[in-house]
Scaffold this motif. Structure first.
Motif, PDB file in Angstrom:
ATOM      1  N   LEU A   1       0.805  -1.214   0.000  1.00 44.54           N
ATOM      2  CA  LEU A   1       0.000   0.000   0.000  1.00 44.54           C
ATOM      3  C   LEU A   1       0.846   1.275   0.000  1.00 44.54           C
ATOM      4  N   GLY A   2       2.162   1.099   0.089  1.00 42.74           N
ATOM      5  CA  GLY A   2       3.031   2.268   0.159  1.00 42.74           C
ATOM      6  C   GLY A   2       3.039   2.921   1.521  1.00 42.74           C
ATOM      7  N   ARG A   3       2.601   2.188   2.552  1.00 44.10           N
ATOM      8  CA  ARG A   3       2.532   2.756   3.899  1.00 44.10           C
ATOM      9  C   ARG A   3       3.807   2.516   4.698  1.00 44.10           C
ATOM     10  N   SER A   4       4.635   1.550   4.305  1.00 38.39           N
ATOM     11  CA  SER A   4       5.858   1.229   5.043  1.00 38.39           C
ATOM     12  C   SER A   4       7.078   1.542   4.199  1.00 38.39           C
ATOM     13  N   MET A   5       8.117   2.010   4.864  1.00 40.37           N
ATOM     14  CA  MET A   5       9.364   2.368   4.206  1.00 40.37           C
ATOM     15  C   MET A   5      10.340   1.192   4.234  1.00 40.37           C
ATOM     16  N   THR A   6      11.235   1.145   3.260  1.00 41.24           N
ATOM     17  CA  THR A   6      12.340   0.196   3.260  1.00 41.24           C
ATOM     18  C   THR A   6      13.648   0.971   3.307  1.00 41.24           C
ATOM     19  N   TRP A   7      14.758   0.270   3.508  1.00 41.50           N
ATOM     20  CA  TRP A   7      16.073   0.912   3.586  1.00 41.50           C
ATOM     21  C   TRP A   7      16.314   1.825   2.375  1.00 41.50           C
ATOM     22  N   ARG A   8      15.924   1.363   1.211  1.00 46.29           N
ATOM     23  CA  ARG A   8      16.226   2.090  -0.022  1.00 46.29           C
ATOM     24  C   ARG A   8      15.354   3.333  -0.212  1.00 46.29           C
ATOM     25  N   ASP A   9      14.388   3.520   0.671  1.00 45.78           N
ATOM     26  CA  ASP A   9      13.589   4.738   0.600  1.00 45.78           C
ATOM     27  C   ASP A   9      14.331   5.935   1.206  1.00 45.78           C
ATOM     28  N   PHE A  10      15.499   5.682   1.778  1.00 47.18           N
ATOM     29  CA  PHE A  10      16.282   6.742   2.409  1.00 47.18           C
ATOM     30  C   PHE A  10      17.668   6.803   1.778  1.00 47.18           C
ATOM     31  N   GLU A  11      18.272   7.978   1.832  1.00 45.51           N
ATOM     32  CA  GLU A  11      19.633   8.164   1.348  1.00 45.51           C
ATOM     33  C   GLU A  11      20.575   8.149   2.549  1.00 45.51           C
ATOM     34  N   TRP A  12      21.315   7.073   2.681  1.00 42.47           N
ATOM     35  CA  TRP A  12      22.142   6.851   3.859  1.00 42.47           C
ATOM     36  C   TRP A  12      23.518   7.485   3.706  1.00 42.47           C
ATOM     37  N   GLN A  13      24.036   8.009   4.810  1.00 43.72           N
ATOM     38  CA  GLN A  13      25.426   8.434   4.888  1.00 43.72           C
ATOM     39  C   GLN A  13      26.187   7.449   5.766  1.00 43.72           C
ATOM     40  N   ILE A  14      27.465   7.277   5.467  1.00 46.41           N
ATOM     41  CA  ILE A  14      28.320   6.378   6.248  1.00 46.41           C
ATOM     42  C   ILE A  14      29.513   7.177   6.757  1.00 46.41           C
TER      43      ILE A  14
END
Length: 349
Positions: A90-103
């Motif tokens: 439904l597009g209600r939950s986010m996954t890791w790839r929905d964010f731009e991560w910094q390391i």
């Protein structure tokens, strides 16, 4: 609409559905899980049919659980896993790839500064001034880090620690005490948006947030697995432990220390490891509880960190980041005001 969720240490759950007038329709659940009897799959789909598309994960999981026949056995997945897959469809939950991560890989910091940086960076993510971040730690000096709710006198032999030049600090997360020295541990923190684990309880979120680490360790030849609630282990012994705190504005601080090399004799001199805890872990010797990464892999510590970083990027993305001057200054102030003080260290004597 299509959603997938891979249960950490378990199976893949796939949900295909339509949304009609705010309700779930044409729901199909599939995956590589096991389910007995096979008719129970129809029960799950029927339980989801007609549910509100705005239902939260708990309500969806409750519907699945309530719709199952009494003799049904879900193996490798759960009602909660189905709920996450539904909300992803439904597009209600986010996954890791929905964010731009910094390391972040930065020079060594004092123990108090590491703890202050955890709080500052988590708050910066919560405020939207920092992207979600993975930070690897480097220790400037030996330290004992005790959990927020531990008794200082029950956990640490302060006289022995002072004689050996080991500083003691208290972190904001729960969990147990640990001894670290420069080059002896692999420590990292995740500052993750709450949306990433919104549909999970605390226990599930621990395993979910460290699943990438297990994959990295397995790629190094370690038969790594997660031992609830918060241990990263192998057949040779415990490797490390995780701790977590959720801040009021939604950010999750999740940090882990894994033993790379260890001085077991020193550890038992400065830490008061109780008999009950050792018995609970199924061993009679503190030295035998932990099997460090160095002995399991024979690799240099930086090579293990490199593999961890590469695994994270391959799975979830990520670019090199840095601690900003403003964050460094804020952490220095917080370290002086809180984490370096006797009042904070001894708030549980």
């Amino acid at each position: 609409m299509h959603g997938e969720y891979k249960v950490p240490g378990g199976k893949l759950v796939v949900v295909d559905l339509e949304e009609r007038d705010g309700r779930l329709a044409e729901v199909q659940v599939a995956g590589d899980f096991f389910l007995e009897p096979e008719e129970a799959l129809a029960d799950i789909c029927a339980a989801l049919e007609g549910l509100s598309a705005d239902a939260d994960a708990a309500a969806i999981a409750a519907a699945v659980r309530g719709g199952l026949r009494p003799d049904a056995a879900m193996i490798g997945f759960s009602p909660e896993a189905v709920a996450i897959a539904v909300r992803r469809a439904l597009g209600r939950s986010m996954t890791w790839r929905d964010f731009e991560w910094q390391i972040i890989e930065a020079p060594p910091q004092t123990p108090a500064m590491h703890l202050a940086l955890d709080e500052v960076l988590a708050q910066e993510v919560a405020a939207g001034r920092r992207a979600p971040t993975l930070r690897f730690w480097e220790w400037e000096r030996p330290a004992i880090i005790i959990g927020n709710f531990q008794s200082l006198r029950n956990e640490v032999d302060l006289e022995a620690a002072a004689e050996m030049g080991v500083e003691t600090v208290r972190r904001v997360t729960g969990g147990g005490a640990m001894l670290v020295e420069p080059g002896s541990a692999v420590t990292y923190s995740l500052y993750a948006p709450g949306e990433l684990v919104r549909d999970m309880n605390f226990a599930d979120s621990y395993a979910f947030l460290d699943d990438w680490v297990l994959k990295a360790l397995i790629s190094l030849g370690i038969d790594a697995f997660y031992k609830p609630l918060n241990d990263i282990s192998s057949s040779k012994g415990k490797i490390g432990g995780a701790a977590q705190k959720r801040f009021s504005r939604g950010t999750v601080l999740h940090h882990v220390t894994m033993a790379y090399d260890m001085d077991a004799e020193k550890m038992v001199k400065v830490l008061r490891i109780g008999r009950e805890k050792l018995s609970d872990k199924g061993t009679t010797s503190a030295q035998k509880r932990v099997d460090p990464l160095k002995s399991q892999t024979g690799l240099p510590r930086q090579e293990i960190i490199r593999r961890m970083r590469e695994t994270f990027v391959a799975l979830h993305g990520g670019v090199a980041g840095a601690i900003t001057p403003e964050e460094q200054a804020a952490a220095e102030a917080l370290a002086a005001k809180k984490f370096s003080t006797e009042a904070w260290l001894r708030h549980i004597p």
